[in-house]
Design a protein around this motif. Structure first.
Motif, PDB file in Angstrom:
ATOM      1  N   ILE A 196      21.048 -19.870 -18.420  1.00 44.03           N
ATOM      2  CA  ILE A 196      19.735 -20.181 -17.861  1.00 44.03           C
ATOM      3  C   ILE A 196      19.150 -18.955 -17.179  1.00 44.03           C
ATOM      4  O   ILE A 196      19.815 -18.285 -16.382  1.00 44.03           O
ATOM      5  N   GLY A 197      17.896 -18.665 -17.487  1.00 39.37           N
ATOM      6  CA  GLY A 197      17.096 -17.736 -16.702  1.00 39.37           C
ATOM      7  C   GLY A 197      16.101 -18.559 -15.906  1.00 39.37           C
ATOM      8  O   GLY A 197      15.347 -19.354 -16.474  1.00 39.37           O
ATOM      9  N   SER A 198      16.103 -18.394 -14.604  1.00 40.53           N
ATOM     10  CA  SER A 198      15.269 -19.223 -13.724  1.00 40.53           C
ATOM     11  C   SER A 198      14.180 -18.380 -13.075  1.00 40.53           C
ATOM     12  O   SER A 198      14.468 -17.486 -12.281  1.00 40.53           O
ATOM     13  N   GLY A 199      12.935 -18.658 -13.434  1.00 42.15           N
ATOM     14  CA  GLY A 199      11.792 -17.956 -12.854  1.00 42.15           C
ATOM     15  C   GLY A 199      10.589 -18.876 -12.860  1.00 42.15           C
ATOM     16  O   GLY A 199      10.708 -20.073 -12.608  1.00 42.15           O
ATOM     17  N   THR A 200       9.425 -18.339 -13.156  1.00 44.75           N
ATOM     18  CA  THR A 200       8.229 -19.146 -13.426  1.00 44.75           C
ATOM     19  C   THR A 200       7.365 -18.317 -14.357  1.00 44.75           C
ATOM     20  O   THR A 200       7.144 -17.128 -14.096  1.00 44.75           O
ATOM     21  N   LEU A 201       6.888 -18.908 -15.436  1.00 49.01           N
ATOM     22  CA  LEU A 201       6.262 -18.133 -16.506  1.00 49.01           C
ATOM     23  C   LEU A 201       5.025 -17.383 -16.029  1.00 49.01           C
ATOM     24  O   LEU A 201       4.754 -16.274 -16.485  1.00 49.01           O
ATOM     25  N   THR A 202       4.262 -17.985 -15.132  1.00 51.75           N
ATOM     26  CA  THR A 202       3.199 -17.246 -14.438  1.00 51.75           C
ATOM     27  C   THR A 202       3.401 -17.484 -12.948  1.00 51.75           C
ATOM     28  O   THR A 202       3.633 -18.615 -12.512  1.00 51.75           O
ATOM     29  N   HIS A 203       3.301 -16.413 -12.147  1.00 51.17           N
ATOM     30  CA  HIS A 203       3.722 -16.535 -10.744  1.00 51.17           C
ATOM     31  C   HIS A 203       2.923 -15.581  -9.865  1.00 51.17           C
ATOM     32  O   HIS A 203       3.327 -14.445  -9.616  1.00 51.17           O
ATOM     33  N   ASN A 204       1.774 -16.065  -9.411  1.00 49.93           N
ATOM     34  CA  ASN A 204       0.956 -15.329  -8.460  1.00 49.93           C
ATOM     35  C   ASN A 204       0.635 -16.272  -7.314  1.00 49.93           C
ATOM     36  O   ASN A 204      -0.372 -16.966  -7.318  1.00 49.93           O
ATOM     37  N   LEU A 205       1.532 -16.322  -6.329  1.00 52.04           N
ATOM     38  CA  LEU A 205       1.402 -17.313  -5.257  1.00 52.04           C
ATOM     39  C   LEU A 205       0.161 -17.088  -4.407  1.00 52.04           C
ATOM     40  O   LEU A 205      -0.434 -18.040  -3.900  1.00 52.04           O
ATOM     41  N   ARG A 206      -0.241 -15.840  -4.238  1.00 51.92           N
ATOM     42  CA  ARG A 206      -1.411 -15.567  -3.404  1.00 51.92           C
ATOM     43  C   ARG A 206      -2.682 -16.167  -3.996  1.00 51.92           C
ATOM     44  O   ARG A 206      -3.623 -16.482  -3.269  1.00 51.92           O
ATOM     45  N   ALA A 207      -2.701 -16.301  -5.314  1.00 55.29           N
ATOM     46  CA  ALA A 207      -3.884 -16.844  -5.976  1.00 55.29           C
ATOM     47  C   ALA A 207      -3.741 -18.323  -6.324  1.00 55.29           C
ATOM     48  O   ALA A 207      -4.655 -18.911  -6.896  1.00 55.29           O
ATOM     49  N   SER A 208      -2.592 -18.923  -5.993  1.00 55.46           N
ATOM     50  CA  SER A 208      -2.405 -20.341  -6.286  1.00 55.46           C
ATOM     51  C   SER A 208      -3.357 -21.186  -5.445  1.00 55.46           C
ATOM     52  O   SER A 208      -3.648 -20.855  -4.290  1.00 55.46           O
ATOM     53  N   LEU A 209      -3.814 -22.273  -6.024  1.00 53.66           N
ATOM     54  CA  LEU A 209      -4.724 -23.172  -5.330  1.00 53.66           C
ATOM     55  C   LEU A 209      -3.937 -24.270  -4.624  1.00 53.66           C
ATOM     56  O   LEU A 209      -2.792 -24.551  -4.967  1.00 53.66           O
ATOM     57  N   ARG A 210      -4.534 -24.895  -3.649  1.00 48.90           N
ATOM     58  CA  ARG A 210      -3.818 -25.892  -2.852  1.00 48.90           C
ATOM     59  C   ARG A 210      -3.547 -27.161  -3.637  1.00 48.90           C
ATOM     60  O   ARG A 210      -2.517 -27.802  -3.452  1.00 48.90           O
ATOM     61  N   GLU A 211      -4.458 -27.535  -4.524  1.00 50.43           N
ATOM     62  CA  GLU A 211      -4.307 -28.784  -5.257  1.00 50.43           C
ATOM     63  C   GLU A 211      -3.334 -28.589  -6.419  1.00 50.43           C
ATOM     64  O   GLU A 211      -3.501 -27.679  -7.234  1.00 50.43           O
ATOM     65  N   VAL A 212      -2.334 -29.430  -6.483  1.00 53.07           N
ATOM     66  CA  VAL A 212      -1.315 -29.272  -7.514  1.00 53.07           C
ATOM     67  C   VAL A 212      -1.893 -29.434  -8.912  1.00 53.07           C
ATOM     68  O   VAL A 212      -1.404 -28.823  -9.881  1.00 53.07           O
TER      69      VAL A 212
END
Length: 257
Positions: A158-174
C-alpha cells in the motif's frame, strides 16, 4: 498474487465518518484475499534516505491537531513483524538499494492506522512500514516498488497519500464543487495509469497539468510511484472517483498484476 494499491487517505477523521470514501475503504478488502502481512509507505514518514521500521513495539501516532477528542481516543494496536522486515532488507541489499533499519521511529502515523482501521478493524495483520525518501525521483521510487513486487504473494503493498492534496486551498464544505485544477490533474493521472504510460508518469513534473496547485509539496503523491513500480504491467483500475472539500481526489489506484 495480492494487489498493490495507492490509497487516498484524506483527513484522519475519515475513519470516524460515514462518507462514501470511508465506506469504500471498509469494503475494499472484499476485492482480494486476506494478506498475511501489509507493507505500507505513508506520506507522513518522510526521510532523506530509505528506512524501514524496526521498532518491535510501535505505537500509533496522533500526528495532527484540532480534531475531535474521539479521534485522539481511537486505538488501533497493530504490530510489526521483524522476521519479514529482515527478509525485505535482504531483498533490497541484493538489488544494491540501501535501506536503513530504524528502531527509534515511534510508530505508525495516521496515513497508516486511519485507513487500515477501516479496512481491517480487528488490527490482527502485521504491518511493515517503509519510509518515504522525499528526495528520490519518480524512477527511483519505481525501483523500490520493483523490489516489493517480489513479496506480493503474501503481502498487500500500500502507498498511502492523497491523489490531490492542497490543504490551504481546500474548502470547508466536504461536498463543495470540484475545482478545475484538481480535476485536470486527477484526470491526467488516471488516464496515464489506465494506459500503463509509465514514461509520462515518471516525468509528471513536466507532463502533468497543475502539479503544484495540487501538490505544493509532493509527499502525498510520491507513494503512488512505489505502488506503480510493484506492478508488472504498470496498468491499474481506478476506483472511488470522489472529491472531498472541493480539491481532494480520493481515488484508489489498484494494480492487480
Amino acid at each position: 498474487m495480492l494487489p498493490s494499491i495507492y490509497i487516498s487517505h484524506g483527513s484522519p477523521a475519515l475513519c470516524l465518518s460515514k462518507y462514501k470514501s470511508a465506506t469504500f475503504l471498509k469494503e475494499l478488502p472484499e476485492l482480494f484475499e486476506r494478506p498475511k502481512y501489509i507493507i505500507i509507505i505513508s506520506a507522513h514518514w518522510i526521510t532523506k534516505e530509505l528506512r524501514i521500521l524496526t521498532n518491535p513495539n510501535p505505537n500509533i501516532i496522533y500526528d495532527f491537531y484540532g480534531f475531535p477528542k474521539k479521534l485522539y481516543d481511537k486505538k488501533y494496536p497493530i504490530k510489526n513483524n521483524l522476521g519479514k522486515v529482515n527478509e525485505i532488507v535482504k531483498k533490497f541489499n541484493k538489488r544494491n538499494i540501501s535501506i536503513l533499519k530504524d528502531d527509534k521511529h515511534e510508530g505508525y502515523d495516521h496515513g497508516i492506522w486511519a485507513p487500515l482501521s477501516l479496512m481491517y478493524p480487528e488490527a490482527n495483520i502485521a504491518v511493515i512500514q517503509i519510509s518515504l525518501p522525499i528526495y528520490y525521483s519518480a524512477k527511483e521510487l519505481i525501483n523500490i516498488g520493483e523490489v516489493l513486487q517480489e513479496f506480493r504473494n503474501e503481502a498487500l503493498v500500500i502507498g498511502s497519500g492523497t491523489l490531490t492534496h492542497n490543504l490551504r486551498a481546500s474548502l470547508r464544505e466536504v461536498d463543495a464543487p470540484v475545482e478545475i485544477y484538481a480535476k485536470k490533474f486527477r484526470d491526467w493521472i488516471v488516464s496515464k495509469v489506465e494506459e500503463g504510460d509509465t514514461a509520462s508518469l515518471s516525468n509528471y513534473l513536466v507532463n502533468a497539468p497543475e502539479v503544484y496547485n495540487n501538490h505544493p509539496t509532493l509527499e502525498h503523491l510520491l507513494p503512488f510511484f512505489i505502488t506503480l513500480g510493484s506492478s508488472k504491467s504498470r496498468k491499474a483500475k481506478v476506483l472511488n472517483n470522489e472529491f472531498m472539500y472541493g480539491n481532494q481526489a480520493m481515488d484508489c489506484i489498484l494494480f492487480n498484476d
